[in-house]
Write an enzyme that holds these catalytic residues in place. Structure first.
Site, PDB file in Angstrom:
ATOM      1  N   GLU B  32      28.181  34.772  38.968  1.00 13.15           N
ATOM      2  CA  GLU B  32      29.469  34.186  39.350  1.00 13.15           C
ATOM      3  C   GLU B  32      29.225  32.755  39.811  1.00 13.15           C
ATOM      4  O   GLU B  32      28.365  32.502  40.643  1.00 13.15           O
ATOM      5  CB  GLU B  32      30.102  35.028  40.469  1.00 13.15           C
ATOM      6  N   GLY B  38      36.711  36.330  42.193  1.00 15.10           N
ATOM      7  CA  GLY B  38      37.386  35.514  41.199  1.00 15.10           C
ATOM      8  C   GLY B  38      38.680  34.895  41.684  1.00 15.10           C
ATOM      9  O   GLY B  38      38.928  34.758  42.882  1.00 15.10           O
ATOM     10  N   SER B 265      52.534  25.513  36.763  1.00 18.82           N
ATOM     11  CA  SER B 265      52.295  26.954  36.538  1.00 18.82           C
ATOM     12  C   SER B 265      52.933  27.351  35.216  1.00 18.82           C
ATOM     13  O   SER B 265      53.823  28.185  35.160  1.00 18.82           O
ATOM     14  CB  SER B 265      52.877  27.767  37.698  1.00 18.82           C
ATOM     15  N   GLY B 267      51.170  28.486  32.593  1.00 17.97           N
ATOM     16  CA  GLY B 267      50.418  29.514  31.878  1.00 17.97           C
ATOM     17  C   GLY B 267      48.932  29.368  32.128  1.00 17.97           C
ATOM     18  O   GLY B 267      48.503  28.440  32.813  1.00 17.97           O
ATOM     19  N   ASP B 307      41.024  38.594  31.872  1.00 14.07           N
ATOM     20  CA  ASP B 307      41.850  37.535  31.284  1.00 14.07           C
ATOM     21  C   ASP B 307      41.255  36.936  30.018  1.00 14.07           C
ATOM     22  O   ASP B 307      41.978  36.463  29.145  1.00 14.07           O
ATOM     23  CB  ASP B 307      42.041  36.389  32.304  1.00 14.07           C
ATOM     24  N   ALA B 315      45.101  41.315  37.202  1.00 11.84           N
ATOM     25  CA  ALA B 315      43.887  41.855  37.801  1.00 11.84           C
ATOM     26  C   ALA B 315      43.763  43.360  37.550  1.00 11.84           C
ATOM     27  O   ALA B 315      42.685  43.850  37.240  1.00 11.84           O
ATOM     28  CB  ALA B 315      43.877  41.574  39.302  1.00 11.84           C
ATOM     29  N   HIS B 440      61.559  62.279  51.004  1.00 10.73           N
ATOM     30  CA  HIS B 440      62.842  61.768  51.476  1.00 10.73           C
ATOM     31  C   HIS B 440      62.736  61.420  52.952  1.00 10.73           C
ATOM     32  O   HIS B 440      62.152  62.174  53.707  1.00 10.73           O
ATOM     33  CB  HIS B 440      63.920  62.843  51.287  1.00 10.73           C
TER      34      HIS B 440
END
Lengths: 460, 454
Positions: B32, B38, B265, B267, B307, B315, B440
């Protein structure tokens, strides 16, 4: 006193036997000599007689179950007698007879005592899944499970030592989770197994549509001449058939087989056989067959061609000093190949006697399994059925197998005139990995010479 | 050093694969380059939820008169919120670290590059070490796309344009924020900064927000946030990013919105460059690694999850993909299915959905039937959501009468949706679900209510 029925040991190499059928039910009265059950090893089948008189008090292993040898499979005694000392999983009774030691071994290793038929019926309908690697399962059951795409982890084992056996998989197929609720109805109507891609391998509605059904306009095609009902019967394969199937397929898949054909003038052996038949009774030679003469010639010739009297192993050619001939025998249950050990060291009469015994024991199923292995070369004879030539399949790791064909009449020119003579074809299949074509041909050539001059071979 | 498995990337796919492989006894290395966990753990799911939770508490404190509660002098300390966020992230990253350690999985903190393959296996360089792996799992994740808009690159370099990574570390709340892209990340950040005081504008190219979300629910979410003060420009294209604002085009007209910060943001793109995939011939399709249903690439022994395969970019999808890969590596046949992957938008109210939508049914030609009911059918929802107008939509396949989609807007949809995923994944029919008992009073009963509407 109650006495256990012990699964006999058939030959030193046999570890387990499969019970094929019980001829007596629990509670039946049996007399000494009554046939209790039939069972088979991977090579032969047998029947076990009662050695005591009394009532069959309990049966521990049902039909189709695989049982380690020397394990108690049932108990004979009088009603009310205690059978607990013989229960699989129970400590061995001190005086339970010859089988006690081995029975105790099996019992000790048994994590779950095998259930009796009654207890199995009462078992829960479904088990919680075990890890796949932990599932102990019989090959039959595994095959069935694979065929139906069921997850064997869900099977309730009722076999010996907690093994999943065929009926457990059958039960799982009937009741177990293998299809989602939504897909169930259509899946059942489909009538054929579909590979499941859902949770735990379940068949989903998507899977039902996967094999893209034929387009609707297929009705436009010309009407096919198909009978309304196609009659057939599904016959479950007996154990021996499965073994033959596996052996044959593996043989062809794993070796490089080449078949060579030649023919020889059979005048000499037919003539010699005539003499044997005519021999005075005191000699006891009248039962020697043409096949025996061929076996005799093969055994004597083979030892001079070591590559054909051999086993082809991974990195080794194991060459045998003496010829141990496998004799292919057609039995009611299927092909069996008993071994005639040290065939090259026997006189013709000894060889013939022994071949006769082996063939008859193979046919009756009473042959010792140890005599069904150890061959170094095989002879198979389809001549009596009129076959003129064929390609025998090797019996690995052997490197050669000789097919013997029928007597035909041929002509050949002798001193400018055509004469007819009896001829027999020999079809030799070799493993080309071990032997090349020319050495194999030289073996055939010498064999042919020996057969055409049989009396001379005898004199050697 | 030779490993049974080398995992490139320590995000959800990578670290989970490491755990599963380690538990199964494979000698495993996880490489990593930043932090274990990540994007999800460090600059995505977890930090954003930490922030959004603080915003939710702030909203409750300010707007609870309707519940009979008032509070004065309610203050929002953004710096303290970010500090807490960092603590949460640190705790969770530490957790992954110790779990991998306990399972004897090695971790290398370096950038990995595949060098090629030898008879021993695949060679991967990380830092100044070269490791050999009999198998490779590529789990390099994805990165936010910075589109080629005039001024975008410069704005990003200047710290004016942000991605999910930078925006979670702002030390103060910007006075105004323009969000380019009204998808999940854009909406969650719009919701957060709207709650904590920014003037928020969302510019979206499509005629609706929230991407693949059920259209009725997306529209309801839009109205809810318009009421809360967020400005939306739909069917709008950003043409230029200036030093102090954003120029966009709508209905052929140029418009301009000033901004203190801009969130990009639009994509995410799979991280396939610089990994050395070409050295072993891994096949790509539209920028993502091509895998089969077992997670295997075209190169035997090389797998990809998360991804980087471009399928779902969530995730929880990555977790499952990683498990599928490991199971198949270990010889256990396992298939990746994408039919029942839940999707959640952690706005307030939350949006959650799983399975087919009416839009996807129409596109695929599935003969469906839908029931759309108010969340107010649930007593618990009414008790806890004064004035709430959430809905729950359930779709069934008419042929099999099984549930194929469940979509809802209303709290706490995110915690309920897994149950719907189970109904879909197991292909339960209406009649089967009717036999199930729901606790319930809970909001989850809304699914049971909807089922009985069919």
């Amino acid at each position: 006193m109650a006495t256990p029925i012990i699964m006999p040991r058939q030959g030193i190499s046999v570890e387990t036997c499969i019970i094929t059928e019980w001829h007596k039910k629990k509670g039946d009265r049996v007399e000494v000599g009554d046939i209790l059950f039939s069972y088979e090893t991977d090579k032969a089948s047998f029947e076990e007689e009662a050695k005591e008189s009394g009532v069959l008090l309990e049966i521990f292993y049902g039909a189709d179950q695989e049982v380690p040898v020397l394990t108690p499979v049932g108990v004979i005694g009088e009603p009310g007698e205690d059978i607990t000392p013989f229960l699989p999983g129970a400590p061995a009774a001190p005086a339970a007879g010859a089988g006690t030691g081995a029975a105790a071994d099996t019992a000790d290793t048994a994590a779950n005592a095998p259930t009796t038929a009654d207890a199995a019926a009462a078992a829960p309908a479904q088990a919680s899944p075990a890890a796949a690697a932990e599932v102990k399962i019989s090959p039959r059951a595994r095959n069935l499970a694979q065929k139906h795409h069921v997850d064997v982890r869900y099977a309730v084992p009722t076999g010996p030592e907690g093994r999943v056996i065929e009926r457990d998989v059958q039960k799982l197929i009937e009741t177990g989770p293998k299809v989602t609720p939504a897909a169930e109805a259509e899946y059942a109507a489909l009538g054929k197994p579909v590979a499941g891609t859902g949770i735990g391998g379940r068949v989903t509605t998507k899977d039902l549509q996967a094999p893209a059904a034929a387009p609707a306009d297929s009705t436009a095609a010309a009407p096919a001449q198909i009978p309304a009902v196609i009659e057939y019967e599904d016959q479950p394969l007996p154990n021996i058939r499965k073994l033959i199937a596996k052996a044959m397929h593996q043989s062809l898949a794993n070796s490089a087989q080449l078949t060579l054909n030649t023919s020889f003038d059979a005048t000499a052996i037919l003539e010699y056989r005539k003499q044997l038949k005519a021999a005075p009774e005191g000699f006891g030679l009248e039962n020697i067959t043409i096949n025996d003469l061929i076996l005799f010639a093969v055994a004597r010739t083979l030892v001079k061609h070591p590559a054909l009297n051999a086993h082809f192993l991974d990195n080794t050619l194991r060459v045998f000093k003496n010829a141990h001939l496998g004799i292919a025998v057609d039995t009611d249950r299927g092909l069996m190949v008993p071994t005639l050990f040290n065939a090259n060291l026997k006189s013709l009469n000894e060889l013939a006697q022994q071949a006769k015994r082996l063939i008859s024991q193979a046919k009756s199923g009473s042959i010792n399994p140890d005599e069904l292995q150890g061959g170094t070369f095989t002879v198979t004879n389809l001549g009596t059925l009129g076959i003129e030539s064929f390609t025998p399949i090797l019996n690995p790791p052997q490197t050669g197998i000789l097919g013997v064909c029928a007597v035909e009449y041929k002509v050949k020119p002798v001193n400018g005139e055509y004469i007819h003579y009896p001829s027999m074809t020999l079809s030799l299949t070799i493993d080309h990995r071990a032997v090349d074509g020319a050495p194999a041909a030289r073996f055939l050539q010498e064999l042919k010479q020996n057969l055409e001059n049989f009396p001379l071979l005898l004199a050697k | 050093m030779t490993y049974d498995l080398i995992i490139i990337g320590g995000g959800p796919a990578g670290y989970l694969a490491g755990e599963r492989a380690g538990a199964a006894g494979l000698k495993t290395l996880v490489i990593e380059e930043r932090f274990l966990g990540g994007v999800c753990l460090n600059e995505g799911c977890i930090p954003s939820k930490t922030l959004l939770h603080s915003a939710k508490i702030y909203d409750y404190a300010r707007f609870s008169e309707k519940y009979g509660v008032t509070a004065e002098n309610v203050k929002y300390d953004h710096a303290q919120v970010i500090k807490r966020k960092n603590k949460v992230v640190k705790t969770l990253v530490g957790g992954i670290n110790s779990k991998l350690k306990a399972l004897k999985v090695d971790v290398a903190n370096a950038t990995a590059k595949i060098l090629g393959r030898t008879s021993e296996g695949f060679q991967v360089a990380a830092g100044d070490q070269v490791y050999t792996g009999k198998r490779l799992l590529i789990a390099t994740g994805s990165s936010a796309i910075i589109p080629p808009i005039t001024g975008a690159k410069e704005g990003f370099a200047a710290g004016f344009v942000l991605t999910n990574r930078e925006i979670l570390d702002l030390d103060s709340v910007p006075g105004s924020l323009v969000v380019i892209g009204g998808g999940v990340i854009g909406l969650e950040m719009a919701a957060y900064f709207n709650s904590v005081g920014s003037k928020v504008t969302v510019i979206e190219m499509l005629d609706h927000i929230a991407g693949q979300t059920d259209r009725d629910i997306a529209n309801l979410l839009l109205k809810t946030y318009q009421k809360k003060g967020v400005t939306f420009h739909l069917s709008s294209r950003v043409t230029e990013i200036k030093a102090d604002g954003v120029v966009f085009e709508a209905n052929g007209k140029q418009e301009y919105v000033p901004a203190d910060k801009v969130l990009m943001s639009v994509g995410r793109r799979p991280n396939t460059a610089g990994v050395g995939l070409e050295t072993i011939g891994v096949e790509l399709a539209r920028g993502a690694i091509k895998v089969d249903e077992y997670g295997q690439t075209n190169v035997p022994g090389v797998w990809a999850a998360g991804d980087v395969n471009g399928y779902s970019m969530l995730a929880h999808t990555a977790y499952r993909e990683a498990e599928v890969c490991i199971n198949n590596m270990l010889g256990k046949r396992d298939i990746m299915r994408y039919d029942a992957i839940p999707a959640v938008i952690y706005t307030n109210p939350e949006v959650a959905g799983v399975g087919e939508t009416e839009e996807s049914c129409r596109a695929k030609g599935i003969d469906y039937e839908a029931v759309n009911i108010s969340m107010r059918y649930s007593g618990r929802y009414v008790a806890e959501n004064e004035g709430g107008d959430g809905i729950c939509k359930v779709l069934i396949n008419k042929r099999y009468r099984n549930v194929i989609g469940v979509h809802m807007i209303g709290n706490p949809a995110s915690e309920i949706i897994y149950g719907a995923a189970m109904l879909i994944e197991s292909e339960m029919r209406l009649e089967d679900i009717k036999e199930l008992v729901f606790p319930h009073p809970t909001v989850s009963e809304i699914i049971r209510e909807a089922i009985f509407e069919f």
